[in-house]
Motif scaffolding. Structure first.
Motif, PDB file in Angstrom:
ATOM      1  N   GLY A 176       3.847   8.119  -1.014  1.00  0.00           N
ATOM      2  CA  GLY A 176       2.850   8.061   0.046  1.00  0.00           C
ATOM      3  C   GLY A 176       2.007   6.800  -0.041  1.00  0.00           C
ATOM      4  O   GLY A 176       1.732   6.143   0.976  1.00  0.00           O
ATOM      5  N   LEU A 177       1.599   6.423  -1.244  1.00  0.00           N
ATOM      6  CA  LEU A 177       0.846   5.180  -1.428  1.00  0.00           C
ATOM      7  C   LEU A 177       1.702   3.965  -1.084  1.00  0.00           C
ATOM      8  O   LEU A 177       1.192   2.972  -0.526  1.00  0.00           O
ATOM      9  N   MET A 178       2.983   4.027  -1.417  1.00  0.00           N
ATOM     10  CA  MET A 178       3.881   2.935  -1.025  1.00  0.00           C
ATOM     11  C   MET A 178       3.948   2.811   0.501  1.00  0.00           C
ATOM     12  O   MET A 178       3.911   1.691   1.042  1.00  0.00           O
ATOM     13  N   GLU A 179       4.044   3.937   1.181  1.00  0.00           N
ATOM     14  CA  GLU A 179       4.081   3.913   2.643  1.00  0.00           C
ATOM     15  C   GLU A 179       2.827   3.254   3.209  1.00  0.00           C
ATOM     16  O   GLU A 179       2.896   2.414   4.115  1.00  0.00           O
ATOM     17  N   LEU A 180       1.667   3.636   2.677  1.00  0.00           N
ATOM     18  CA  LEU A 180       0.410   3.080   3.168  1.00  0.00           C
ATOM     19  C   LEU A 180       0.305   1.582   2.898  1.00  0.00           C
ATOM     20  O   LEU A 180      -0.364   0.849   3.643  1.00  0.00           O
ATOM     21  N   ALA A 181       0.971   1.125   1.838  1.00  0.00           N
ATOM     22  CA  ALA A 181       0.894  -0.289   1.477  1.00  0.00           C
ATOM     23  C   ALA A 181       1.813  -1.163   2.321  1.00  0.00           C
ATOM     24  O   ALA A 181       1.590  -2.380   2.416  1.00  0.00           O
ATOM     25  N   VAL A 182       2.842  -0.595   2.936  1.00  0.00           N
ATOM     26  CA  VAL A 182       3.816  -1.408   3.676  1.00  0.00           C
ATOM     27  C   VAL A 182       3.155  -2.217   4.795  1.00  0.00           C
ATOM     28  O   VAL A 182       3.369  -3.435   4.887  1.00  0.00           O
ATOM     29  N   PRO A 183       2.350  -1.612   5.692  1.00  0.00           N
ATOM     30  CA  PRO A 183       1.744  -2.440   6.744  1.00  0.00           C
ATOM     31  C   PRO A 183       0.840  -3.542   6.198  1.00  0.00           C
ATOM     32  O   PRO A 183       0.811  -4.648   6.748  1.00  0.00           O
ATOM     33  N   VAL A 184       0.089  -3.245   5.145  1.00  0.00           N
ATOM     34  CA  VAL A 184      -0.793  -4.256   4.559  1.00  0.00           C
ATOM     35  C   VAL A 184       0.022  -5.428   4.022  1.00  0.00           C
ATOM     36  O   VAL A 184      -0.320  -6.607   4.228  1.00  0.00           O
ATOM     37  N   SER A 264      -9.763  -6.503  13.995  1.00  0.00           N
ATOM     38  CA  SER A 264      -8.974  -7.085  12.907  1.00  0.00           C
ATOM     39  C   SER A 264      -8.095  -6.008  12.287  1.00  0.00           C
ATOM     40  O   SER A 264      -8.307  -4.800  12.499  1.00  0.00           O
ATOM     41  N   ASN A 265      -7.125  -6.447  11.495  1.00  0.00           N
ATOM     42  CA  ASN A 265      -6.255  -5.493  10.812  1.00  0.00           C
ATOM     43  C   ASN A 265      -7.035  -4.609   9.846  1.00  0.00           C
ATOM     44  O   ASN A 265      -6.749  -3.419   9.714  1.00  0.00           O
ATOM     45  N   THR A 266      -8.009  -5.183   9.140  1.00  0.00           N
ATOM     46  CA  THR A 266      -8.771  -4.388   8.181  1.00  0.00           C
ATOM     47  C   THR A 266      -9.489  -3.251   8.878  1.00  0.00           C
ATOM     48  O   THR A 266      -9.419  -2.085   8.448  1.00  0.00           O
ATOM     49  N   GLN A 267     -10.188  -3.545   9.961  1.00  0.00           N
ATOM     50  CA  GLN A 267     -10.879  -2.511  10.718  1.00  0.00           C
ATOM     51  C   GLN A 267      -9.892  -1.493  11.281  1.00  0.00           C
ATOM     52  O   GLN A 267     -10.120  -0.277  11.192  1.00  0.00           O
ATOM     53  N   ALA A 268      -8.805  -1.997  11.852  1.00  0.00           N
ATOM     54  CA  ALA A 268      -7.841  -1.105  12.493  1.00  0.00           C
ATOM     55  C   ALA A 268      -7.111  -0.233  11.481  1.00  0.00           C
ATOM     56  O   ALA A 268      -6.880   0.960  11.738  1.00  0.00           O
ATOM     57  N   PHE A 269      -6.749  -0.773  10.326  1.00  0.00           N
ATOM     58  CA  PHE A 269      -6.039   0.011   9.320  1.00  0.00           C
ATOM     59  C   PHE A 269      -6.933   1.116   8.755  1.00  0.00           C
ATOM     60  O   PHE A 269      -6.490   2.260   8.595  1.00  0.00           O
ATOM     61  N   LEU A 270      -8.184   0.791   8.438  1.00  0.00           N
ATOM     62  CA  LEU A 270      -9.085   1.810   7.915  1.00  0.00           C
ATOM     63  C   LEU A 270      -9.303   2.913   8.944  1.00  0.00           C
ATOM     64  O   LEU A 270      -9.318   4.109   8.617  1.00  0.00           O
ATOM     65  N   TRP A 271      -9.473   2.515  10.186  1.00  0.00           N
ATOM     66  CA  TRP A 271      -9.657   3.481  11.269  1.00  0.00           C
ATOM     67  C   TRP A 271      -8.390   4.321  11.471  1.00  0.00           C
ATOM     68  O   TRP A 271      -8.444   5.548  11.566  1.00  0.00           O
ATOM     69  N   GLY A 272      -7.246   3.655  11.508  1.00  0.00           N
ATOM     70  CA  GLY A 272      -5.991   4.372  11.734  1.00  0.00           C
ATOM     71  C   GLY A 272      -5.623   5.286  10.586  1.00  0.00           C
ATOM     72  O   GLY A 272      -5.222   6.437  10.802  1.00  0.00           O
ATOM     73  N   TYR A 273      -5.766   4.829   9.343  1.00  0.00           N
ATOM     74  CA  TYR A 273      -5.441   5.665   8.191  1.00  0.00           C
ATOM     75  C   TYR A 273      -6.388   6.863   8.088  1.00  0.00           C
ATOM     76  O   TYR A 273      -5.978   7.957   7.687  1.00  0.00           O
ATOM     77  N   GLY A 274      -7.648   6.654   8.444  1.00  0.00           N
ATOM     78  CA  GLY A 274      -8.607   7.750   8.377  1.00  0.00           C
ATOM     79  C   GLY A 274      -8.276   8.906   9.305  1.00  0.00           C
ATOM     80  O   GLY A 274      -8.736  10.035   9.095  1.00  0.00           O
ATOM     81  N   HIS A 275      -7.469   8.642  10.299  1.00  0.00           N
ATOM     82  CA  HIS A 275      -7.098   9.711  11.233  1.00  0.00           C
ATOM     83  C   HIS A 275      -6.166  10.750  10.617  1.00  0.00           C
ATOM     84  O   HIS A 275      -5.921  11.795  11.243  1.00  0.00           O
TER      85      HIS A 275
END
Length: 388
Positions: A176-184, A264-275
């Motif tokens: 799961g952590l690997m999956e989350l790291a792929v877009p970054v 930005s990607n940082t804002q969007a990723f935190l927002w998207g992952y939090g969902h």
């Protein structure tokens, strides 16, 4: 020969969700319903550890598959015949995954779930490779990284099939952590051309779908109890309170627009992952209402306190998470900022109201909306764009 898949412009005007995307989302209703139903069954049988762990794992699979497609389509959807066919293949994979949820939940057998995920991910890799073929330079490298990362993670999920039962949680955490790291990792050199307004709309539509599934699950539970026991006086407070919670959840999420925050990607990723927590808690509210109904008639192996917590805990988590990742960016002043955090604590406190916990939580949620509307009317929001 199909046309090359080119990135869409982030400045494109009037970008909206397509019928294909809406159809794609509806297929996920089946998977969400399966996960929520299994959670309700496990909690009602008095197995909270197994139920919550299984739910978190399976909901992650559902949510992440939806995420993969939604962000890709925001950047590359050209809606040609090949794109549609590959997307339909992904939908088929979703339905296979949904069919395997009960077996995975009850027996730890992830074979069907893994195969459904394989169908989805192979289609996703094909989409990324097609995007790479139609692009150049850093954009091509980004698409190739996505294709490679998704492939590696799918191989990693094989651990669910070959490792002992007591190792499955570790497989979930690591992969799961690997999956989350792929877009970054994939977008470290170049950001894909996702569209802020389109992404905000896609998340909003999926929130509506999850809340709709919550209403459907609660309705079935109330109907079944009414047919079996016929005690409307016992059901009405639970049904009414649960409905107020869901209605408030809708209002809270859509109180203000969010796309102006996604710069930005940082804002969007935190927002998207939090969902993950927003969607997961919203779906869990429906399971909680089912349990509250069963407990009221003595068919659930839970105390009144435990049954109440099945509603109040996910409802409070939903409120707090929506504030943390979504609403606080548009709030002005401490009064507006404190409404949702304080309300989430009050909803948790409703757990101690016993059989009246659900209607009490509904009243708190309704009061939260009323206070928020009043404060916004007086103070406005932090965005220049008006409320819808």
């Amino acid at each position: 020969m199909p046309a090359l898949m080119r990135a869409r412009s982030r400045e494109e005007a009037h970008r909206a969700a397509t019928p294909l995307e809406l159809f794609f989302d509806l297929c996920f209703v089946v998977a969400v319903a399966q996960a929520g139903g299994q959670l309700a069954h496990a909690l009602a049988e008095g197995h909270p550890g197994h139920g919550i762990t299984g739910y978190l794992m399976l909901f992650f699979a559902v949510w992440w598959a939806w995420m993969n497609f939604s962000w890709f389509s925001s950047a590359y959807d050209n809606d040609d015949a090949l794109y549609r066919v590959v997307t339909l293949v992904q939908m088929a994979g979703v339905l296979v995954l949904a069919a395997g949820v009960p077996r995975a939940f009850d027996h730890g057998d992830f074979t069907v779930v893994w195969f459904g995920y394989l169908v989805m991910r192979l289609a996703m890799v094909a989409q990324w490779l097609r995007a790479a073929h139609g692009s150049r330079g850093a954009e091509r490298r980004t698409a190739r990284r996505y294709a490679f990362g998704v492939t590696v993670c799918q191989v990693g999920w094989l651990g669910l099939l070959v490792l002992p039962q007591d190792e499955l949680l570790w497989v979930f955490v690591v992969v799961g952590l690997m999956e989350l790291a792929v877009p970054v990792w994939a977008e470290r050199e170049r950001q894909t051309a996702w569209h802020p307004h389109h992404i905000a709309e896609r998340y909003g539509l999926f929130t509506i779908i999850v809340l709709g599934e919550t209403v459907a699950a609660a309705t079935v539970a109330v109907q079944s109890a009414l047919d079996e026991h016929g005690e409307l006086s016992t059901l009405l407070p639970i049904a009414g309170g649960g409905l107020l919670v869901v209605f408030a959840a809708y209002w809270i999420y859509f109180a203000v627009p969010i796309h102006l925050h996604l710069r930005s990607n940082t804002q969007a990723f935190l927002w998207g992952y939090g969902h993950y927590l927003v969607f997961g808690s919203a779906a869990a509210v429906g399971a909680g209402i089912e349990i509250a109904v069963e407990q009221a008639f003595g068919t659930a192996h839970l105390s009144a306190f435990g049954a109440a917590a099945c509603v109040t805990v996910p409802a409070a988590l939903y409120m707090f998470t929506v504030w943390l990742i979504h609403s606080r960016h548009q709030k002005r002043g401490p009064a507006q900022q404190l409404v949702l955090p304080v309300s989430s604590v009050l909803v948790l406190a409703c757990t101690f109201a016993g059989q009246w916990a659900v209607p009490a939580a509904g009243l708190v949620a309704s009061a939260t909306v009323a206070v928020g509307v009043t404060l916004t009317a007086r103070q406005g929001t932090a965005l220049e764009e008006p409320q819808p």
